[in-house]
Design an enzyme around this catalytic site. Structure first.
Site, PDB file in Angstrom:
ATOM      1  CE1 TYR A 169      -3.026  -3.010   0.211  1.00  0.00           C
ATOM      2  CE2 TYR A 169      -3.476  -2.512   2.500  1.00  0.00           C
ATOM      3  CZ  TYR A 169      -3.690  -3.291   1.391  1.00  0.00           C
ATOM      4  OH  TYR A 169      -4.575  -4.338   1.455  1.00  0.00           O
ATOM      5  N   PRO A 181     -15.579  -4.875   1.680  1.00  0.00           N
ATOM      6  CG  PRO A 181     -15.354  -3.641   3.643  1.00  0.00           C
ATOM      7  CD  PRO A 181     -14.580  -4.133   2.466  1.00  0.00           C
ATOM      8  N   GLY A 194     -18.166  -3.592  -1.502  1.00  0.00           N
ATOM      9  CA  GLY A 194     -18.005  -3.623  -2.953  1.00  0.00           C
ATOM     10  C   GLY A 194     -17.079  -2.532  -3.425  1.00  0.00           C
ATOM     11  N   GLY A 195     -17.173  -2.211  -4.707  1.00  0.00           N
ATOM     12  CA  GLY A 195     -16.304  -1.193  -5.283  1.00  0.00           C
ATOM     13  C   GLY A 195     -17.056  -0.350  -6.279  1.00  0.00           C
TER      14      GLY A 195
END
Length: 317
Positions: free
Chosen positions: A94, A240, A242-243
């Protein structure tokens, strides 16, 4: 959609919808360490509040580089702890590296009981690009570098970020077992795996958690969740809510929007609350770079519906 594809398009892992309902106004400030009572014993010895924080989105665009407002990112991390979070999930990929560095800048020296989970096994040649590398010698280096960036003597939970199809999972985990035997890692988890891969892994060393994509619309890892319940492993659902593509619960017109309005909450809050009631081993780690979104997320831990209401909601998704 693969994790690499999703990571480049997902919007604020846990909350990109500003919540302004009466529910949020009432509960956002009320969710504190004393009120977040739902806990899980990770690895048999680490008590964590079940609603954690994912630190992927505190980095720059494309999960690359420093965030536009570095001080704000640190404020978000500190506010998460104020709201009762004691499980923070990150990864060396990240940024790369910047998420771990920001966590140390914002929170070190760490308060007692804070569990920082990190991951290794994905490399970052550029923004939105994720390439597996789970060679044992590389993972050994990853552990040492994460320890240094996070200013830790031992990592409470180190997760294999993916399964490298070019490297037997037994070889990858062999490196983590050596690190564990050497006192650098307390517990080991896996990410993006099948039940068969979990079973292979447990022959090398104990596995305490699994991190797969899972939400109210995408339940492809249902069998993995059931395995975790049986073996008392923590299950950390990534995406958790979605996107921006398949299964997005952060945009108007999403499948649970009407039900959320009926209960005077946002779709994001309903989705997080659904995860918490779904299984006692579920450890959602929604992420955001916005304090208001963070507070709205944490308020979801207070939403209580009857089993009949949850069943009705699931039937409409």
């Amino acid at each position: 959609m693969t994790r690499r594809e999703f990571l480049g398009t997902t919007i604020a892992g846990g909350a990109s919808v500003m919540a302004g309902t009466a529910f949020v106004q009432k509960l956002a400030s009320a969710v504190t360490t004393s009120t977040m009572k739902s806990t899980f014993l990770l690895g048999g010895d680490l008590s964590v509040n079940r609603l954690g924080f994912g630190a992927m989105r505190i980095t720059g665009e494309g999960i690359w580089g420093w965030p536009p407002d570095r001080e704000n990112a640190k404020k978000v991390l500190r506010r998460a702890l104020d709201l009762g979070v004691n499980l923070i999930d990150t990864a060396d990929a990240y940024g790369p590296e910047t998420s771990e560095l920001l966590i140390a800048e914002a929170l070190h020296p760490y308060p007692k009981g804070l569990v920082i989970a990190t991951k290794g096994g994905l490399t970052r040649p550029g923004p939105d690009s994720w390439i597996p590398n789970c060679r044992p010698e590389y993972l050994s280096q990853c552990v040492d570098k994460s320890l240094k960036r996070l200013k830790l003597e031992r990592i409470d939970l180190y997760q294999l970020h993916t399964v490298d199809r070019k490297v037997p999972i037994e070889d990858s985990l062999g490196a983590l077992k050596k690190a564990q035997d050497g006192g650098k890692i307390r517990h080991v988890g896996l990410s993006n795996v099948t039940t068969q891969e979990i079973e292979r892994a447990t022959k090398v060393l104990p596995i305490v958690s699994i991190q797969n994509r899972y939400n109210i619309e995408d339940r492809d890892s249902e069998d993995v969740l059931s395995y975790c319940e049986k073996e008392k492993m923590g299950f950390l659902p990534w995406a958790p809510v979605g996107g921006s593509g398949r299964g997005s619960l952060t945009k108007s017109g999403n499948p649970v929007e009407a039900e959320a309005k009926r209960h005077n909450v946002t779709a994001v809050q309903l989705a997080l609350a659904w995860l918490l009631q779904k299984s006692p081993v579920m450890l959602p780690i929604p992420g955001t770079a916005n304090i208001a979104h963070l507070e709205a997320n944490m308020a979801a831990a207070r939403l209580q519906l009857t089993p009949e209401e949850w069943k009705e909601i699931e039937g409409k998704v």
